[in-house]
Design an enzyme around this catalytic site. Structure first.
Site, PDB file in Angstrom:
ATOM      1  N   LEU B 220       0.829  -1.208   0.000  1.00 51.48           N
ATOM      2  CA  LEU B 220       0.000   0.000   0.000  1.00 51.48           C
ATOM      3  C   LEU B 220       0.867   1.265   0.000  1.00 51.48           C
ATOM      4  CD1 LEU B 220      -2.863   1.243   0.190  1.00 51.48           C
ATOM      5  CD2 LEU B 220      -2.550   1.248   2.673  1.00 51.48           C
ATOM      6  N   ASP B 221       0.662   2.114  -1.015  1.00 47.93           N
ATOM      7  CA  ASP B 221       1.375   3.391  -1.135  1.00 47.93           C
ATOM      8  C   ASP B 221       2.888   3.215  -1.144  1.00 47.93           C
ATOM      9  OD1 ASP B 221      -1.127   4.564  -1.102  1.00 47.93           O
ATOM     10  OD2 ASP B 221      -1.078   4.907   1.062  1.00 47.93           O
ATOM     11  N   GLY B 222       3.335   2.019  -1.546  1.00 50.72           N
ATOM     12  CA  GLY B 222       4.757   1.728  -1.465  1.00 50.72           C
ATOM     13  C   GLY B 222       5.448   1.573  -2.811  1.00 50.72           C
TER      14      GLY B 222
END
Lengths: 278, 278, 278, 278
Positions: B220-222
């Site tokens: 996530l969001d990485g």
């Protein structure tokens, strides 16, 4: 610098601005600038008034606040430069930026001393006519070192700037200079808290390098943020080149924060800052 | 758009640039622009060459890379617009920014469809002559919804833009469109990962509001960051006003990322991007 | 700094990039970075190649260009710092920015001397170990003063930086150091050409303060622009405060320009610059 | 929007702020925000107060200013959206930016009409539920066209935005809507006054592309500047690409100016603007 500055904050109620500006008008003084902020979450009210100085008005202000002990205030008289102590380790860029801006008359403070855990910068500092103190510092001797610094600072520093000072000060030391210590952190907080933010930024592949000036609290890199800025980088920047870009943005951000603090523009509200009059 | 674009990456060795530019020169073609990057940590080499098109050169390039199967390459012929699918939820600003920039000829793609988990924006989208598909989506029906989307996308989308699409796609869906899904995250990553970044930013009292466009990975969001930017705010901004400022910076950042992707300028390297030719 | 740098420009023809990169590859050398530019109006081609040094390659490059006398080139060997002379008048900020950046290793030059029409900054300069020459200068003694400066510069300066040097140099002096003199003008050129740009900016009520670094030509403030930037101001800034903001943007812009020039990144094309490799 | 806004300016004298804030406090109303400016050259005083609405206070304010006929003031009641007319020619980007920001609730106005000298954008405008008037305009028919526009605007427009309207309005028309016409000029004024600023910028080789929103006066591109901004470009940008970058900066700058004007934040002072409360 030729004006008086009144800062106040209080629980909001009708009429505060009117009352304060009337004190000034009744003394025949002009208001140079007024900025204020009303926080709708906490119902706290913050105000900063710059006005033509007058003993009559100053007295009236003190009487007013004595009669309103629940209100916080500071009254700063004209032509009073705060004494600023700079703490520095091996990197001198942020210290030099401050020295040059003070020397150019941009920041109205007197640099009363530079304290460093290394003796490296003695000549550089002294050639600008500034006192330099070498105070070795590490975990083992922290208590003694901090006492030595307190002795040096006593009466000689209204606030402290950590210009890339790479040591962790004790909670007791921080509490003693509550909201009187400004640190420059070399990242866009809250990204990259802690050590080696440029290495963290490099590994994450960010496209902007940031810096954050904040008041120091006992929570690491967690105190109220005063100023932040960023500069653009790209995939070609090595870790070392990120450090160089970072120095430039650190310099700008710290100089803004110190200038605002020196001009009594920064009020702390919870874990945030209110910056009035910019 | 009138030129061919060659992208390649490989383990670095002497002579790659010479070999590739010679293929083009030998075909009598001019190089419009060349940009490259050599990563000293991984010894990977990345190159992007824009050149006058010629079948002879295109054939030579294919033969060269067939003879060097360890090198990765893409050859993009002129005047080929990629098909772009936009996924959107209730907020339409980022979608509208993309629609207007494509319509103005700034981003060389064809918007083949808009898919939304709400039916809200059907009229807005269709009046620009773009197909709109309402595909309800939530945790319970995720597998079926994603299959429905895959059927719609099949052959009709070279890449997908999540223009504030507020649903979490499955790792399988993401893997199917590996480095072909661009997301706009409404913070300066890695600060404020996850939900409600503007509320987090408000509570932390930051002085800049950021946005990050990145390729979607299962973390996530990485995923690899393509572009980031910030806008300045101050203590007077309410949470709602931070959201408005955030929309503006989201729009700019996402548009940059989509434009670069559409022009074959973004190469993924580990968890970073190399953006060539900007 | 550990690499060689080749800069070339020529009328565009097919194969130049291939030929130059082959010279390097044939010598077994790796290319660190290559950037180039093809101007479609003039059909001029510009290239900058950074590569691992090798005498064999250097020789091959010289032979190649000897055989192509219509092509312009410069070959810069590794670890050669250019000698930079700084000209300064009473304001020392831009000079200090350069001194500190060179001292920090950010700009790979040797500051061979500071020349000033005032004796004011002698101590400041000398304490950084830099030679200082006071050369009085005004219209009446311009010819003699310039001859004195030429004698000082002879063999001791590869380029000159006018770091807020407030005198107008003669066309002859400028011609002697053609595209080797960098000036910082305190406005966003071509706005506010000539004297007192901050007063002009104040009177016009602009919302941004700019600065421009450019090569000096005989046309006042008219030479090729290397770098420009701006900072935001508002109606509350007095003329004096515009000057302070201007200093900060002057410093940044001039430092960029000098860094690029020092790294052989700036090519002049007509009255514009091509800045490669940034 | 839920508050009242008082704007005033006057020759400076002691006590104005106190008097005005007392009017509000005496009516039991809270001040939401106050910003003011004292110009030391002209001794003019400008103030903007946002406060909780109350008929009693509104009446008191009107009485106060009736008794001080030398002071200029405007009192804006809550929830009153100004009517905005947009003038546009062939380029629709600035118009669309305004339409979308108004539609998103970011700018508190009602777009009462779009007037264009071309019929091109009728469908685009009408699909957003906005009235569109095609008013042909050229030098020969200027008087008649302006009369037709005045008839359309009468009672239907509090101010006019020239969103890349490429016609020159007559001094009489401008005087009728004095400081009620906002123009976006596609350069960083005062650089590149007049026609084809992007071509001028290209020829001069600038490194930043700017835009300027200003009130229209009878002096071409000479009216009070409300907002300016820039975006970075480099030697690789063609004239057409400068135009695209310019569109983006025009959009931002014009949107700021219109938002501030709509919120009664812009006061004109000579040929400058005072922007309060931002």
């Amino acid at each position: 610098m030729n004006n008086s500055v009144l800062i106040a904050h209080t629980k909001d109620r009708v009429g505060v601005t009117s009352e304060l500006t009337s004190l000034i008008a009744d003394g025949g003084c002009n208001i140079e600038h007024l900025d204020h902020f009303l926080d709708h979450e906490s119902y706290q009210f913050f105000i900063r008034i710059v006005f033509d100085p007058s003993n009559e008005v100053h007295d009236a202000i003190h009487r007013y606040f004595n009669a309103h002990p629940d209100m916080h205030y500071e009254l700063h008289l004209p032509n009073q430069r705060q004494k600023m102590a700079i703490f520095v380790s091996k990197m001198d860029h942020a210290m030099m930026e401050l020295i040059l801006r003070v020397r150019a008359g941009e920041i109205p403070v007197e640099i009363s001393m530079v304290i460093s855990n290394h003796d490296t910068h003695r000549d550089l500092v002294e050639q600008f006519g500034i006192r330099f103190h070498h105070v070795p510092f590490n975990k083992e001797i922290k208590a003694r070192a901090e006492q030595q610094m307190i002795d040096l600072l006593d009466g000689q520093a209204d606030f402290i700037v950590l210009a890339r000072y790479m040591q962790i000060l004790s909670p007791e030391f921080i509490e003693r200079y509550k909201f009187k210590i400004i640190n420059i952190h070399h990242s866009f907080l809250p990204a990259f808290i802690g050590a080696k933010p440029y290495a963290q930024a490099y590994d994450r592949g960010v496209k902007l390098i940031g810096a954050t000036a904040h008041y120091v609290t006992s929570e690491l890199d967690g105190g109220p943020i005063i100023q932040q800025d960023v500069l653009r980088v790209n995939h070609r920047y090595t870790k070392d080149e990120l450090v160089v870009v970072g120095r430039h943005v650190e310099n700008r951000v710290l100089a803004d924060a110190v200038m605002w603090h020196a001009n009594h523009k920064v009020l702390v509200h919870g874990n945030k800052t209110i910056v009035l009059g910019v």
